[in-house]
Design a protein around this motif. Structure first.
Motif, PDB file in Angstrom:
ATOM      1  N   MET A  43      52.072 101.700  43.844  1.00  0.00           N
ATOM      2  CA  MET A  43      52.708 101.319  45.108  1.00  0.00           C
ATOM      3  C   MET A  43      51.759 101.483  46.288  1.00  0.00           C
ATOM      4  O   MET A  43      51.708 100.632  47.176  1.00  0.00           O
ATOM      5  CB  MET A  43      53.955 102.173  45.362  1.00  0.00           C
ATOM      6  CG  MET A  43      55.115 101.859  44.450  1.00  0.00           C
ATOM      7  SD  MET A  43      56.484 103.027  44.643  1.00  0.00           S
ATOM      8  CE  MET A  43      57.051 102.601  46.277  1.00  0.00           C
ATOM      9  N   ALA A 122      62.474 103.917  44.918  1.00  0.00           N
ATOM     10  CA  ALA A 122      61.806 104.499  46.078  1.00  0.00           C
ATOM     11  C   ALA A 122      62.859 104.793  47.137  1.00  0.00           C
ATOM     12  O   ALA A 122      63.533 103.882  47.625  1.00  0.00           O
ATOM     13  CB  ALA A 122      60.756 103.545  46.621  1.00  0.00           C
ATOM     14  N   MET A 151      55.858  97.186  48.297  1.00  0.00           N
ATOM     15  CA  MET A 151      55.259  98.268  47.511  1.00  0.00           C
ATOM     16  C   MET A 151      55.865  98.310  46.111  1.00  0.00           C
ATOM     17  O   MET A 151      55.151  98.506  45.134  1.00  0.00           O
ATOM     18  CB  MET A 151      55.439  99.592  48.242  1.00  0.00           C
ATOM     19  CG  MET A 151      54.572  99.694  49.476  1.00  0.00           C
ATOM     20  SD  MET A 151      54.685 101.203  50.488  1.00  0.00           S
ATOM     21  CE  MET A 151      55.835 102.246  49.700  1.00  0.00           C
ATOM     22  N   LEU A 152      57.161  98.117  45.994  1.00  0.00           N
ATOM     23  CA  LEU A 152      57.773  98.097  44.666  1.00  0.00           C
ATOM     24  C   LEU A 152      57.291  96.899  43.846  1.00  0.00           C
ATOM     25  O   LEU A 152      57.087  97.013  42.639  1.00  0.00           O
ATOM     26  CB  LEU A 152      59.295  98.090  44.777  1.00  0.00           C
ATOM     27  CG  LEU A 152      59.931  99.456  45.011  1.00  0.00           C
ATOM     28  CD1 LEU A 152      61.416  99.316  45.307  1.00  0.00           C
ATOM     29  CD2 LEU A 152      59.703 100.386  43.841  1.00  0.00           C
ATOM     30  N   GLN A 154      54.409  95.738  43.871  1.00  0.00           N
ATOM     31  CA  GLN A 154      53.067  96.089  43.373  1.00  0.00           C
ATOM     32  C   GLN A 154      53.163  96.887  42.083  1.00  0.00           C
ATOM     33  O   GLN A 154      52.250  96.814  41.258  1.00  0.00           O
ATOM     34  CB  GLN A 154      52.294  96.860  44.450  1.00  0.00           C
ATOM     35  CG  GLN A 154      51.906  96.002  45.603  1.00  0.00           C
ATOM     36  CD  GLN A 154      50.981  96.664  46.600  1.00  0.00           C
ATOM     37  OE1 GLN A 154      50.470  95.971  47.435  1.00  0.00           O
ATOM     38  NE2 GLN A 154      50.741  97.961  46.523  1.00  0.00           N
ATOM     39  N   VAL A 155      54.245  97.616  41.887  1.00  0.00           N
ATOM     40  CA  VAL A 155      54.430  98.327  40.616  1.00  0.00           C
ATOM     41  C   VAL A 155      54.568  97.309  39.497  1.00  0.00           C
ATOM     42  O   VAL A 155      53.947  97.432  38.446  1.00  0.00           O
ATOM     43  CB  VAL A 155      55.674  99.253  40.670  1.00  0.00           C
ATOM     44  CG1 VAL A 155      55.916  99.894  39.314  1.00  0.00           C
ATOM     45  CG2 VAL A 155      55.510 100.318  41.737  1.00  0.00           C
TER      46      VAL A 155
END
Length: 159
Positions: A43, A122, A151-152, A154-155
């Protein structure tokens, strides 16, 4: 790959007792053995260019007010992921964040494996201390939701 906004399900009393803001987002990814640190590193390890530009702009704007531009603390060094210090860590949960004069915040990242997939949640907790903190939170909220979802993603992208 769907990101869902969910009701925050963390122990606020433990992580930020007087939080006056909380939200949480969840994604399920094709990664059978993803732990919380791996999820956090995915993330926060490499921000997209537009997010890096927003952080630089934020740092320029808040520096005159004496606000922190990173969670790094020479007097109390802690392990970091991105610009955030690690507050607590287990394989299933990592808590990042720091306290500042205007607000305190925590990002709680939970990871749970389910067969061939993992679910990553998150949760953000914020406690404001003064008018500056409330103004800052109001200004960043439209960006926060976009950043949290990015960001999630990107996981999932690095799974």
């Amino acid at each position: 790959m769907t990101i869902s906004e969910i009701t925050p399900d963390v122990d606020r009393a433990r992580w930020l007792a007087d939080a006056d803001f909380a939200d949480a987002f969840r994604i399920t990814v094709e990664a059978p053995a993803l732990d919380a640190r791996m999820a956090a590193e995915r993330m926060l390890g490499q921000a997209p260019a537009w997010m890096a530009a927003l952080v630089k702009l934020r740092n320029l704007l808040v520096r005159p007010f004496g606000l922190k531009t990173s969670g790094a603390d020479a007097q109390n060094p802690r392990p970091m992921i991105g610009m955030f210090p690690v507050v607590d860590e287990t394989p299933q949960r990592i808590v990042l964040g720091f306290d500042d004069m205007h607000l305190d915040f925590r990002v709680v990242i939970d990871a749970a494996s389910h067969g061939k997939t993992s679910q990553v949640t998150a949760t953000t907790l914020v406690q404001t201390h003064n008018a500056l903190g409330r103004i800052y939170l109001t200004i960043i909220m439209p960006f926060h939701r976009l950043v949290a979802k990015t960001m999630l993603r990107q996981v999932a992208a690095s799974a």
